[in-house]
Design an enzyme around this catalytic site. Structure first.
Site, mmCIF file in Angstrom:
data_model
loop_
_atom_site.group_PDB
_atom_site.id
_atom_site.type_symbol
_atom_site.label_atom_id
_atom_site.label_comp_id
_atom_site.label_asym_id
_atom_site.label_seq_id
_atom_site.Cartn_x
_atom_site.Cartn_y
_atom_site.Cartn_z
ATOM 1 N N THR A 174 11.923 -4.926 -5.050
ATOM 2 C CA THR A 174 10.304 -5.716 -4.892
ATOM 3 C C THR A 174 10.411 -6.957 -5.728
ATOM 4 O O THR A 174 11.134 -7.014 -6.615
ATOM 5 C CB THR A 174 9.390 -4.748 -5.721
ATOM 6 O OG1 THR A 174 9.247 -3.469 -4.744
ATOM 7 C CG2 THR A 174 7.954 -5.412 -5.807
ATOM 8 N N THR A 225 6.673 -3.990 -10.943
ATOM 9 C CA THR A 225 7.584 -3.216 -9.804
ATOM 10 C C THR A 225 7.762 -1.975 -10.326
ATOM 11 O O THR A 225 7.927 -1.588 -11.720
ATOM 12 C CB THR A 225 8.980 -3.935 -9.679
ATOM 13 O OG1 THR A 225 10.039 -3.167 -9.180
ATOM 14 C CG2 THR A 225 9.465 -4.563 -11.163
ATOM 15 N N GLY A 226 8.007 -0.764 -9.754
ATOM 16 C CA GLY A 226 8.190 0.683 -10.109
ATOM 17 C C GLY A 226 7.822 1.473 -9.046
ATOM 18 O O GLY A 226 7.342 1.285 -7.873
#
Ligand code: ASP
Length: 305
Positions: A174, A225-226
């Site tokens: 991402t 992000t994650g």
């Protein structure tokens, strides 16, 4: 308000990095460094933070090295569905798109949603119709093709023993950017293909304002992000700014604290954040996160681990 400082930070996703070849790491390093330098030059020349975060994210969308735009991961039907969002810290104006399949640069469309409609988020067919109506570039789905990601999806589907946790951890790419411009305006942008093997129609945190993206002048700008479901539940991007605003935390204290808390519930990922003075924090609770920053000319810093 004007600023003596300009600054820019970017990310290319957090996750398990051990499977990335040296060659790929080098390509990522080159792409991130070059983009940071260009973005910084734009800021020096007076470009707005919105223009710069949009530029950086669209560069990454055009590169097959990242899970955004060209090179996005596949959903369980072997289709790439992309999400993106952008926010202007000056007035909290924001735009987002979700589940788009044919828009070359979802981040550019997100910006247009913010500036040309009365809405914040458009999804699926409606978003694509809007893209066509304003002349955004529409491409065939083949344009986004990634052999690597398709193989990964098929491997996951064939291997019933893979746990959801391992699939989630093995997700990277991402992209996001945060910037502070000469006017003192903060902006943030995020774009993604989401998570491999996601259900068709699943939308993650990246296009959700407050979760994947947040920008608030005088406080901070954040791109995350994650594992999106957790980042939505904990409103991670906004939370970084809330702790700074109401608890007087520094950008590093606030963002590290949140990532540590997320780790205790196995919510894995990372974020990039920038404050009103151009201080940058880029914490993560995974093995690594592709990240880079530049706060002075020629002071480019790109890291993975
Ligand atoms: N946050 C993205 C999502 O859940 C994925 C990622 O950042 O890797 O869609």
């Amino acid at each position: 308000m004007s600023s003596d400082h300009i600054a820019l930070a970017v990310h290319g996703g957090a996750g398990v990095m051990k499977n990335i070849s040296e060659e790929r790491k080098e390509m990522i390093n080159q792409k991130v460094s070059k983009t940071l330098i260009k973005g910084y030059q734009m800021l020096e020349n007076g470009a707005s933070s919105m223009d710069v975060v949009e530029f950086v994210v669209s560069e990454f969308e055009d590169s097959p090295l990242f899970n955004a735009g060209k090179g996005s991961v596949y959903n369980s039907d072997e289709i790439q569905e992309m999400d993106a969002s952008i926010m202007n810290g000056r007035d909290r104006s924001a735009g987002a798109v979700a589940s788009v399949k044919k828009v070359k640069n979802p981040i550019k469309l997100a910006r247009k949603v913010s500036e040309k409609t009365n809405h914040i988020m458009l999804v699926g067919d409606g978003a694509e119709e809007f893209a066509k109506s304003i002349g955004e570039i529409i491409v065939d789905q083949d344009y986004f093709y990634s052999e690597r990601n398709l193989k990964r999806l098929r491997k996951i589907k064939a291997n019933a023993k893979l746990t959801y946790k391992s699939i989630v951890q093995d997700r990277i790419g991402t992209v996001g950017a945060v910037a502070l411009d000469l006017n003192g305006d903060l902006a943030a942008a995020t774009s993604t293909g989401g998570m491999t093997n996601k259900m068709p129609g699943r939308v993650g945190d990246s296009p959700i304002i407050g979760s994947g993206t947040w920008a608030q002048n005088g406080v901070c700008a954040v791109s995350t992000t994650g594992h999106g479901e957790f980042f939505i539940k904990y409103q991670v991007a906004r939370e970084v700014c809330v702790r700074m605003e109401y608890q007087d935390k520094t950008i590093s204290e606030s963002s590290e604290e949140i990532l540590n808390e997320l780790k205790t519930i196995n919510a894995l990922g990372g974020l990039i954040a920038i404050d009103k003075e151009g201080n940058i924090a880029m914490p993560f609770n995974t093995d690594g996160m592709i990240r880079g920053s530049i706060s002075q000319k020629n002071d480019v810093n790109v890291e993975i681990y």
